[in-house]
Design a protein around this motif. Structure first.
Motif, PDB file in Angstrom:
ATOM      1  N   ALA A  58       0.817  -1.213   0.000  1.00 39.24           N
ATOM      2  CA  ALA A  58       0.000   0.000   0.000  1.00 39.24           C
ATOM      3  C   ALA A  58       0.849   1.261   0.000  1.00 39.24           C
ATOM      4  O   ALA A  58       0.443   2.289  -0.509  1.00 39.24           O
ATOM      5  CB  ALA A  58      -0.935   0.001   1.203  1.00 39.24           C
ATOM      6  N   VAL A  59       2.056   1.218   0.572  1.00 46.96           N
ATOM      7  CA  VAL A  59       2.926   2.385   0.605  1.00 46.96           C
ATOM      8  C   VAL A  59       3.801   2.357  -0.635  1.00 46.96           C
ATOM      9  O   VAL A  59       4.524   1.410  -0.875  1.00 46.96           O
ATOM     10  CB  VAL A  59       3.816   2.378   1.869  1.00 46.96           C
ATOM     11  CG1 VAL A  59       4.781   3.538   1.849  1.00 46.96           C
ATOM     12  CG2 VAL A  59       2.952   2.439   3.103  1.00 46.96           C
ATOM     13  N   GLN A  60       3.719   3.389  -1.446  1.00 42.57           N
ATOM     14  CA  GLN A  60       4.514   3.477  -2.665  1.00 42.57           C
ATOM     15  C   GLN A  60       5.805   4.212  -2.374  1.00 42.57           C
ATOM     16  O   GLN A  60       5.807   5.290  -1.799  1.00 42.57           O
ATOM     17  CB  GLN A  60       3.745   4.232  -3.756  1.00 42.57           C
ATOM     18  CG  GLN A  60       2.468   3.543  -4.170  1.00 42.57           C
ATOM     19  CD  GLN A  60       2.734   2.254  -4.905  1.00 42.57           C
ATOM     20  OE1 GLN A  60       3.706   2.134  -5.631  1.00 42.57           O
ATOM     21  NE2 GLN A  60       1.881   1.279  -4.703  1.00 42.57           N
ATOM     22  N   ASP A  61       6.928   3.620  -2.765  1.00 34.99           N
ATOM     23  CA  ASP A  61       8.235   4.233  -2.580  1.00 34.99           C
ATOM     24  C   ASP A  61       8.448   5.247  -3.689  1.00 34.99           C
ATOM     25  O   ASP A  61       8.155   4.980  -4.850  1.00 34.99           O
ATOM     26  CB  ASP A  61       9.326   3.169  -2.610  1.00 34.99           C
ATOM     27  CG  ASP A  61      10.688   3.720  -2.243  1.00 34.99           C
ATOM     28  OD1 ASP A  61      10.752   4.841  -1.711  1.00 34.99           O
ATOM     29  OD2 ASP A  61      11.677   3.015  -2.477  1.00 34.99           O
ATOM     30  N   ALA A  62       8.958   6.417  -3.338  1.00 35.39           N
ATOM     31  CA  ALA A  62       9.176   7.465  -4.323  1.00 35.39           C
ATOM     32  C   ALA A  62      10.250   7.080  -5.316  1.00 35.39           C
ATOM     33  O   ALA A  62      10.255   7.545  -6.445  1.00 35.39           O
ATOM     34  CB  ALA A  62       9.553   8.773  -3.637  1.00 35.39           C
ATOM     35  N   ASP A 102       1.286   5.436  13.391  1.00 32.95           N
ATOM     36  CA  ASP A 102       1.519   4.339  14.323  1.00 32.95           C
ATOM     37  C   ASP A 102       2.285   3.226  13.624  1.00 32.95           C
ATOM     38  O   ASP A 102       2.185   3.056  12.412  1.00 32.95           O
ATOM     39  CB  ASP A 102       0.186   3.799  14.849  1.00 32.95           C
ATOM     40  CG  ASP A 102       0.329   3.043  16.167  1.00 32.95           C
ATOM     41  OD1 ASP A 102       1.468   2.916  16.658  1.00 32.95           O
ATOM     42  OD2 ASP A 102      -0.700   2.594  16.693  1.00 32.95           O
ATOM     43  N   LEU A 103       3.058   2.483  14.410  1.00 30.81           N
ATOM     44  CA  LEU A 103       3.817   1.335  13.912  1.00 30.81           C
ATOM     45  C   LEU A 103       3.462   0.133  14.780  1.00 30.81           C
ATOM     46  O   LEU A 103       3.433   0.239  16.001  1.00 30.81           O
ATOM     47  CB  LEU A 103       5.320   1.607  13.984  1.00 30.81           C
ATOM     48  CG  LEU A 103       5.807   2.757  13.110  1.00 30.81           C
ATOM     49  CD1 LEU A 103       7.211   3.168  13.524  1.00 30.81           C
ATOM     50  CD2 LEU A 103       5.803   2.354  11.664  1.00 30.81           C
ATOM     51  N   VAL A 113       2.615  -0.456   9.115  1.00 27.18           N
ATOM     52  CA  VAL A 113       2.575   1.005   9.169  1.00 27.18           C
ATOM     53  C   VAL A 113       1.123   1.449   9.096  1.00 27.18           C
ATOM     54  O   VAL A 113       0.376   0.999   8.229  1.00 27.18           O
ATOM     55  CB  VAL A 113       3.368   1.605   7.985  1.00 27.18           C
ATOM     56  CG1 VAL A 113       3.308   3.106   8.002  1.00 27.18           C
ATOM     57  CG2 VAL A 113       4.796   1.117   8.007  1.00 27.18           C
ATOM     58  N   ILE A 114       0.720   2.322  10.023  1.00 30.33           N
ATOM     59  CA  ILE A 114      -0.610   2.918   9.989  1.00 30.33           C
ATOM     60  C   ILE A 114      -0.428   4.382   9.611  1.00 30.33           C
ATOM     61  O   ILE A 114       0.277   5.126  10.286  1.00 30.33           O
ATOM     62  CB  ILE A 114      -1.326   2.774  11.344  1.00 30.33           C
ATOM     63  CG1 ILE A 114      -1.447   1.293  11.700  1.00 30.33           C
ATOM     64  CG2 ILE A 114      -2.694   3.443  11.294  1.00 30.33           C
ATOM     65  CD1 ILE A 114      -1.973   1.022  13.076  1.00 30.33           C
ATOM     66  N   LEU A 120      -3.417   0.923   5.942  1.00 32.46           N
ATOM     67  CA  LEU A 120      -2.401   0.066   6.528  1.00 32.46           C
ATOM     68  C   LEU A 120      -1.467  -0.410   5.430  1.00 32.46           C
ATOM     69  O   LEU A 120      -1.882  -0.610   4.298  1.00 32.46           O
ATOM     70  CB  LEU A 120      -3.023  -1.160   7.184  1.00 32.46           C
ATOM     71  CG  LEU A 120      -3.969  -0.921   8.345  1.00 32.46           C
ATOM     72  CD1 LEU A 120      -4.580  -2.228   8.774  1.00 32.46           C
ATOM     73  CD2 LEU A 120      -3.240  -0.277   9.490  1.00 32.46           C
ATOM     74  N   ALA A 121      -0.203  -0.622   5.789  1.00 37.93           N
ATOM     75  CA  ALA A 121       0.775  -1.147   4.848  1.00 37.93           C
ATOM     76  C   ALA A 121       1.811  -1.943   5.608  1.00 37.93           C
ATOM     77  O   ALA A 121       2.083  -1.670   6.773  1.00 37.93           O
ATOM     78  CB  ALA A 121       1.445  -0.005   4.091  1.00 37.93           C
ATOM     79  N   VAL A 122       2.377  -2.938   4.944  1.00 41.36           N
ATOM     80  CA  VAL A 122       3.468  -3.713   5.522  1.00 41.36           C
ATOM     81  C   VAL A 122       4.758  -3.200   4.905  1.00 41.36           C
ATOM     82  O   VAL A 122       4.934  -3.255   3.691  1.00 41.36           O
ATOM     83  CB  VAL A 122       3.297  -5.217   5.251  1.00 41.36           C
ATOM     84  CG1 VAL A 122       4.489  -5.993   5.781  1.00 41.36           C
ATOM     85  CG2 VAL A 122       2.020  -5.717   5.887  1.00 41.36           C
TER      86      VAL A 122
END
Length: 135
Positions: A58-62, A102-103, A113-114, A120-122
């Protein structure tokens, strides 16, 4: 009812631990696998709690390209492993900068990761975060 077949070397997500791992052993029981993360930590996982890791996090790296995202003054990009993430760091998600609020679930080399958007993302690899220069 059809079950999934797992093979040694396959990447999976263990939902119980919220951690990605590579299968290093299949036990005679079809319900148990031995997984290992990138740091070398091994654990036993239930196959019913595992799913193949083929989708994007879910979290995209730049990836070094800001992509038109406006970075606030006083923030610098830092590449950190999941174990060094901090509450208050900013990440790029959905085309904008979002705060980590939050972690959770620190098992092996991953963190859940919240984000301030409620997503949410792992975090399972080194990722780019934006921190204040004084941190």
């Amino acid at each position: 009812m059809t079950g999934r077949r797992y093979t040694v070397g396959q990447q999976v997500l263990d939902r119980d631990r919220q951690a990605h791992g590579r299968i290093v052993g299949c036990y005679p029981s079809p319900l148990v696998l031995r997984l290992m993360d990138e740091a070398g930590f091994q654990w036993i996982a239930r196959t019913v709690a595992c799913e193949p890791a083929g989708r994007q996090p879910a979290v995209q790296d730049a990836g070094g390209d800001r992509g038109g995202v406006r970075i606030p003054p006083g923030r610098v990009p830092v590449d950190v492993p999941p174990t060094e993430l901090r509450v208050g760091d900013h990440v790029i998600a959905g085309g904008r900068l979002v705060t980590i609020t939050d972690l959770r679930y620190r098992h092996g080399g991953t963190r859940t990761v919240i984000l301030s958007t409620g997503r949410l993302a792992v975090a399972d690899r080194v990722m780019r975060v934006y921190r204040s220069r004084t941190s």
